[in-house]
Enzyme design. Structure first.
Site, mmCIF file in Angstrom:
data_model
loop_
_atom_site.group_PDB
_atom_site.id
_atom_site.type_symbol
_atom_site.label_atom_id
_atom_site.label_comp_id
_atom_site.label_asym_id
_atom_site.label_seq_id
_atom_site.Cartn_x
_atom_site.Cartn_y
_atom_site.Cartn_z
ATOM 1 N N GLN A 9 29.895 15.699 -30.413
ATOM 2 C CA GLN A 9 29.488 17.102 -30.522
ATOM 3 C C GLN A 9 29.282 17.446 -31.999
ATOM 4 O O GLN A 9 30.185 17.278 -32.815
ATOM 5 C CB GLN A 9 30.516 18.058 -29.931
ATOM 6 C CG GLN A 9 29.942 19.485 -29.860
ATOM 7 C CD GLN A 9 30.954 20.555 -29.541
ATOM 8 O OE1 GLN A 9 31.879 20.760 -30.296
ATOM 9 N NE2 GLN A 9 30.760 21.243 -28.422
ATOM 10 N N TYR A 34 29.899 29.806 -33.456
ATOM 11 C CA TYR A 34 29.588 28.983 -34.615
ATOM 12 C C TYR A 34 28.107 29.153 -34.990
ATOM 13 O O TYR A 34 27.446 30.062 -34.498
ATOM 14 C CB TYR A 34 30.021 27.536 -34.351
ATOM 15 C CG TYR A 34 31.511 27.445 -34.122
ATOM 16 C CD1 TYR A 34 32.413 27.740 -35.149
ATOM 17 C CD2 TYR A 34 32.030 27.148 -32.867
ATOM 18 C CE1 TYR A 34 33.780 27.711 -34.940
ATOM 19 C CE2 TYR A 34 33.408 27.124 -32.649
ATOM 20 C CZ TYR A 34 34.277 27.404 -33.691
ATOM 21 O OH TYR A 34 35.631 27.397 -33.477
ATOM 22 N N GLY A 57 38.383 20.508 -19.830
ATOM 23 C CA GLY A 57 38.883 20.466 -21.190
ATOM 24 C C GLY A 57 40.364 20.159 -21.228
ATOM 25 O O GLY A 57 40.791 19.008 -21.246
ATOM 26 N N ARG A 58 41.193 21.230 -21.225
ATOM 27 C CA ARG A 58 42.625 21.047 -21.452
ATOM 28 C C ARG A 58 43.300 20.125 -20.438
ATOM 29 O O ARG A 58 44.311 19.484 -20.769
ATOM 30 C CB ARG A 58 43.313 22.419 -21.462
ATOM 31 C CG ARG A 58 43.005 23.230 -22.708
ATOM 32 C CD ARG A 58 43.425 24.677 -22.550
ATOM 33 N NE ARG A 58 42.587 25.380 -21.587
ATOM 34 C CZ ARG A 58 42.871 26.584 -21.098
ATOM 35 N NH1 ARG A 58 43.990 27.195 -21.447
ATOM 36 N NH2 ARG A 58 42.049 27.169 -20.248
ATOM 37 N N ARG A 64 25.463 22.808 -25.992
ATOM 38 C CA ARG A 64 26.471 23.631 -25.307
ATOM 39 C C ARG A 64 26.252 25.090 -25.675
ATOM 40 O O ARG A 64 26.047 25.416 -26.847
ATOM 41 C CB ARG A 64 27.881 23.202 -25.709
ATOM 42 C CG ARG A 64 28.954 23.791 -24.784
ATOM 43 C CD ARG A 64 30.349 23.303 -25.149
ATOM 44 N NE ARG A 64 31.224 23.357 -23.988
ATOM 45 C CZ ARG A 64 32.538 23.517 -24.050
ATOM 46 N NH1 ARG A 64 33.143 23.661 -25.221
ATOM 47 N NH2 ARG A 64 33.267 23.537 -22.955
#
Length: 357
Positions: free
Chosen positions: A98, A177, A312-313, A224
């Protein structure tokens, strides 16, 4: 009915299942932005995922958001990544890097440079620095001539990623971002060709993706996105129009995938699924919220038209997550205190499931 454990053809890759390991910052790189042997072990442990997307990797010095994150802008960084990609491939996996340019979400104590953004508007919140959290400073607004240089930084990093052995790259266009800042209606106050109207606000994203496709090919390029999210104080107006136009432009580039986060309602997300003709990776749960993605969330979005589902987590404490999902084994809890502390504890110390008598 499509199963989470069906294989899937993604560009030139055959994925053995539709489980994607989502990018997660873990700040285990060296101060020079070099990947480490522990990072090779971490990703190799999780190589049963259909696809791994790494933590955010800065494409240049000014793009670094947090200390302890890896880069892809020097030859030393390329060399450091090669054992990581080799370890994933040796364990039968596939891995995309990424590419994450933090833009205004950065600090001079981390990079030695004033952060940059579309406009001189600071983010909301504190950013990590080598001495602890500090308020995010006011960024320097990029000059018109500098904007294409930052778009090209993704392409340059993508070339290095392929050289380092990655199967492809994902541009981080989400979560407040740099790409997300240009899409924004409050972080981007520009009055030139990169600001104001929807076509202007999507221009930076399209140029960054186009440059990356030219560098490494569409089959090796994903992006993404977090429609309507409010990370780091970023706001977006005309969300459906904005992302419909963006996806329509990106559809011309024959990308590997678009990776959507569930940061807006189902009605908007399903409309965007209709607009996007290619592979859709869906992250079904609001990032960093109280809920963690589970099997039922994945099955629901496969039924709604997603092709791949990112977790993810759940991958932090479950290196064997695919097998746990497949056989309905318990999902081990993760320790939030070890997310960003460095070291191997809470990084390499989570075991695969062991059946007990």
């Amino acid at each position: 009915m499509t199963s989470l454990f069906d294989s899937y053809r993604l560009g030139d890759l055959t994925l053995p299942n539709r489980v994607v390991m989502a990018p997660m910052t873990r700040v285990r790189a060296t101060a020079e932005g070099l990947a480490t042997p522990s990072m090779a072990t971490y990703y190799a442990q999780r190589a049963t995922a259909g696809l791994i997307v790494t933590e955010g990797v800065q494409p240049n010095v000014v793009g670094q958001s947090n200390p302890g994150t890896p880069g892809l802008h020097t030859e030393e960084q390329v060399a450091a990544w090669r054992p990581v990609t080799a370890a994933v491939h040796a364990n039968g996996g596939r891995v995309f890097a990424q590419l994450m340019h933090g833009g205004r979400v950065s600090h001079p104590d981390t990079t030695g440079l004033q952060p940059v953004g579309p406009s001189a508007v600071p983010a909301v919140g504190d950013v990590f620095t080598p001495t602890g959290p500090q308020p995010v400073p006011v960024p320097r607004a990029l000059d018109l001539a500098e904007v294409p240089e930052q778009a090209q930084s993704y392409a340059q990093a993508a070339r290095r990623a392929v050289d380092a052995g990655f199967d492809g790259v994902e541009l981080h266009g989400a979560n407040g971002y740099l790409i997300s800042q240009f899409l924004s209606s409050n972080a981007n106050l520009r009055t030139d060709r990169y600001g104001g109207s929807v076509p202007n606000r999507i221009r930076f994203a399209v140029e960054a993706v186009s440059a990356t496709v030219e560098a490494v090919g569409g089959a090796r390029t994903g992006i993404r996105l977090s429609p309507g999210a409010n990370f780091w104080g970023v706001e977006e107006t005309e969300v459906l129009e904005l992302y419909t136009e963006l996806l329509s432009e990106l559809a011309r580039l024959d990308l590997a995938y678009v990776h959507l986060e569930a940061t807006t309602g189902d009605e908007t997300l399903l409309a965007l699924r209709h607009v996007w003709p290619g592979t859709l990776v869906m992250n079904p749960v609001y990032p960093m919220g109280a809920k963690v993605t589970g099997r039922s969330d994945a099955d629901r979005w496969l039924e709604l038209g997603a092709d791949l589902i990112s977790f993810g987590r759940a991958f932090i404490a479950n290196p064997d997550l695919v097998e746990r999902l497949r056989t309905d084994l318990p999902i081990a809890p993760f320790d939030e205190a070890t997310y960003y502390q460095g070291g191997d504890a809470g990084y390499l110390t989570y075991p695969a499931y062991q059946q007990t008598a």
